[in-house]
Design a protein around this motif. Structure first.
Motif, short mmCIF file in Angstrom:
data_model
loop_
_atom_site.label_atom_id
_atom_site.label_comp_id
_atom_site.label_asym_id
_atom_site.label_seq_id
_atom_site.Cartn_x
_atom_site.Cartn_y
_atom_site.Cartn_z
N ILE A 112 0.81 -1.21 0.00
CA ILE A 112 0.00 0.00 0.00
C ILE A 112 0.85 1.26 0.00
CG2 ILE A 112 -1.81 1.24 1.26
CD1 ILE A 112 -2.57 -1.42 2.54
N ARG A 113 1.91 1.26 0.77
CA ARG A 113 2.72 2.45 0.94
C ARG A 113 4.05 2.31 0.21
NH1 ARG A 113 -1.45 5.43 3.00
NH2 ARG A 113 -2.44 4.31 4.73
N SER A 114 4.68 3.47 -0.04
CA SER A 114 5.95 3.44 -0.75
C SER A 114 7.13 3.69 0.17
CB SER A 114 5.95 4.46 -1.88
OG SER A 114 5.74 5.77 -1.36
N LEU A 115 6.90 4.30 1.34
CA LEU A 115 8.00 4.59 2.26
C LEU A 115 7.80 3.81 3.54
CD1 LEU A 115 10.55 6.23 2.91
CD2 LEU A 115 9.06 8.00 3.90
N ARG A 116 8.73 2.92 3.85
CA ARG A 116 8.63 2.05 5.02
C ARG A 116 9.71 2.42 6.02
NH1 ARG A 116 7.97 -0.28 0.37
NH2 ARG A 116 10.14 -0.91 0.23
N VAL A 117 9.28 2.72 7.23
CA VAL A 117 10.18 3.24 8.26
C VAL A 117 10.06 2.39 9.52
CG1 VAL A 117 10.79 5.23 9.68
CG2 VAL A 117 9.88 5.59 7.37
N CYS A 118 11.20 2.06 10.12
CA CYS A 118 11.22 1.38 11.41
C CYS A 118 11.92 2.29 12.42
CB CYS A 118 11.96 0.05 11.32
SG CYS A 118 12.02 -0.84 12.91
N VAL A 119 11.24 2.57 13.51
CA VAL A 119 11.83 3.36 14.59
C VAL A 119 12.12 2.41 15.75
CG1 VAL A 119 11.50 5.26 16.22
CG2 VAL A 119 10.57 5.44 13.90
N VAL A 120 13.38 2.30 16.14
CA VAL A 120 13.79 1.42 17.23
C VAL A 120 13.82 2.25 18.51
CG1 VAL A 120 15.53 -0.18 18.09
CG2 VAL A 120 15.17 0.08 15.62
N GLY A 121 12.88 1.98 19.40
CA GLY A 121 12.78 2.74 20.64
C GLY A 121 11.47 3.52 20.69
N SER A 122 10.71 3.35 21.76
CA SER A 122 9.38 3.97 21.83
C SER A 122 9.30 5.03 22.92
CB SER A 122 8.31 2.90 22.07
OG SER A 122 8.47 2.31 23.34
N GLY A 123 10.43 5.67 23.19
CA GLY A 123 10.43 6.80 24.11
C GLY A 123 10.09 8.08 23.39
N PRO A 124 10.29 9.23 24.02
CA PRO A 124 9.98 10.51 23.38
C PRO A 124 10.65 10.69 22.03
CG PRO A 124 10.39 10.84 25.71
CD PRO A 124 10.71 9.41 25.43
N ALA A 125 11.94 10.35 21.92
CA ALA A 125 12.64 10.52 20.64
C ALA A 125 11.98 9.68 19.54
CB ALA A 125 14.11 10.13 20.80
N GLY A 126 11.61 8.44 19.89
CA GLY A 126 10.98 7.57 18.91
C GLY A 126 9.62 8.08 18.46
N PHE A 127 8.81 8.50 19.41
CA PHE A 127 7.46 8.95 19.05
C PHE A 127 7.47 10.31 18.35
CE2 PHE A 127 5.58 5.57 21.60
CZ PHE A 127 4.44 5.30 20.86
N TYR A 128 8.36 11.20 18.76
CA TYR A 128 8.45 12.49 18.05
C TYR A 128 8.93 12.27 16.62
CZ TYR A 128 7.65 15.27 22.28
OH TYR A 128 7.11 15.86 23.40
N THR A 129 9.85 11.33 16.44
CA THR A 129 10.32 11.00 15.09
C THR A 129 9.17 10.47 14.24
OG1 THR A 129 12.56 10.52 15.85
CG2 THR A 129 11.89 9.55 13.75
N ALA A 130 8.42 9.53 14.81
CA ALA A 130 7.29 8.94 14.08
C ALA A 130 6.26 10.01 13.73
CB ALA A 130 6.64 7.84 14.92
N GLU A 131 5.97 10.89 14.67
CA GLU A 131 4.98 11.95 14.43
C GLU A 131 5.41 12.86 13.29
OE1 GLU A 131 2.39 14.85 17.29
OE2 GLU A 131 4.57 14.97 17.53
N LYS A 132 6.67 13.26 13.28
CA LYS A 132 7.17 14.14 12.22
C LYS A 132 7.16 13.43 10.87
CE LYS A 132 8.09 17.68 14.86
NZ LYS A 132 7.28 18.92 14.75
#
Length: 338
Positions: free
Chosen positions: A18-38
């Motif tokens: 479905i999507r063309s850009l696949r991203v994995c964020v390792v770590g679910s703290g503030p840095a991880g979630f802010y990265t995912a949000e952006k």
């Protein structure tokens, strides 16, 4: 491991169709979630998987923020909205290096962001650091916040009335406040049940907050300082001699409103404190111009800490060159603790 890999692979395969850009964020703290949000906002075609070695998300917000600071934890509402985004998934119990390798993640995703933070301590490198009763702030904070790695820490709070905290930043103040606050007040917070039970039986009544430099350089914020100074029935001890500031100190405060506010609060507390504590009264001692030289073993030679030997310091350098640094004077002082 196979199950975990298949979970990530299914997530990846579904995203790939479905999507063309696949991203994995390792770590679910503030840095991880802010990265995912952006990433979600910047790329409408992004599909993001957030993985973490723990079964629960939010990292430092969950395990690092003091339990009596619920307003700081409100940010988890924002992170929860990110996790509920249809283009974002959280997968817990996945350890990078054992559950899945970095090379495997790079094969499955176009982008891999490592946002797992620092989970080790920097040793002071002084004698006696391995004595029982010497804990890093990370260990102690994770203990009272219920982090699974340190639920069994079991610090001995019964056999001494004195604790020494090295450092005068916000985390140091958190640790001192948790040790000195009435357990009845902590019971209304989300402190870990095992920590609350231990604090109810604690004999700690005296806490020393020790810094290498002076009150001008104390690393805490005014908000945190006001909070601990406002503890019920607290005796605060600060030596008047520590407030003999220099021209370099004046320059530092001129350049930093935060340092000026902290200094003013400490100065006011030193002037308004009572002469002596009453029996059983909790005590907070701000001790400046001391750096730890070695941890002292208790008199019974049991391998438990019995005190800290400090070298007295003085400041060198000028505010114009950056900041003043603490250098030893060759004079020493011991403080007993457990």
């Amino acid at each position: 491991m196979t199950i975990i890999r298949s979970m990530i692979t299914r997530s990846f395969s579904s995203a790939a169709t479905i999507r063309s850009l696949r991203v994995c964020v390792v770590g679910s703290g503030p840095a991880g979630f802010y990265t995912a949000e952006k990433m979600l906002k910047a790329h409408e075609d992004a599909q993001i998987d957030i993985i973490d070695r723990l079964p629960t998300p939010f990292g430092l917000v969950r395990s690092g923020v003091a339990p009596d600071h619920p307003e700081t934890k409100i940010v988890t509402n924002q992170f929860t909205r990110v996790a509920h985004n249809e283009r974002c998934s959280f997968i817990g119990n996945v350890t990078l290096g054992s559950s899945v390798s970095l090379s495997e993640l790079r094969q499955m995703y176009q982008v891999v962001v490592l946002a797992y933070g620092a989970e080790s301590d920097r040793n002071l490198g002084i004698p006696g650091e391995d004595l029982r009763g010497v804990h890093s702030a990370r260990e102690f904070v994770w203990w009272y916040n219920g982090h699974p790695d340190f639920c069994q820490l079991a610090p001995d709070l019964k056999n001494t009335d004195t604790a020494i905290v090295l450092g005068q930043g916000n985390v140091s103040l958190d640790v001192a406040r948790i040790l000195l606050k009435q357990p009845a007040e902590l019971a209304t917070t989300d402190i870990a049940s095992h920590a609350l039970a231990a604090l109810k039986e604690s004999s700690i009544r005296k806490v020393y907050l020790v810094g290498r430099r002076g009150p001008v350089q104390a690393a805490c914020t005014a908000k945190e300082l006001r909070e601990i100074l406002a503890l019920k029935d607290l005796y605060v001890n600060i030596k008047q001699d520590d407030f003999q500031i220099t021209a370099a100190d004046e320059e530092e405060m001129k350049n930093s409103r935060i340092r000026k506010r902290v200094f003013d609060l400490l100065a006011k507390a030193s002037l308004s404190s009572q002469t002596h504590p009453t029996s059983g009264q909790p005590e907070l001692h701000f001790t400046f111009f001391r750096k730890p030289e070695k941890f002292l073993e208790s008199n019974d030679r049991s391998g438990h800490v019995g005190g800290v030997s400090f070298e007295k310091t003085t400041l060198k350098g000028s505010a114009g060159s950056g900041s003043q640094i603490a250098v030893g004077t060759g004079k020493y002082e011991d403080l007993k603790c457990g």
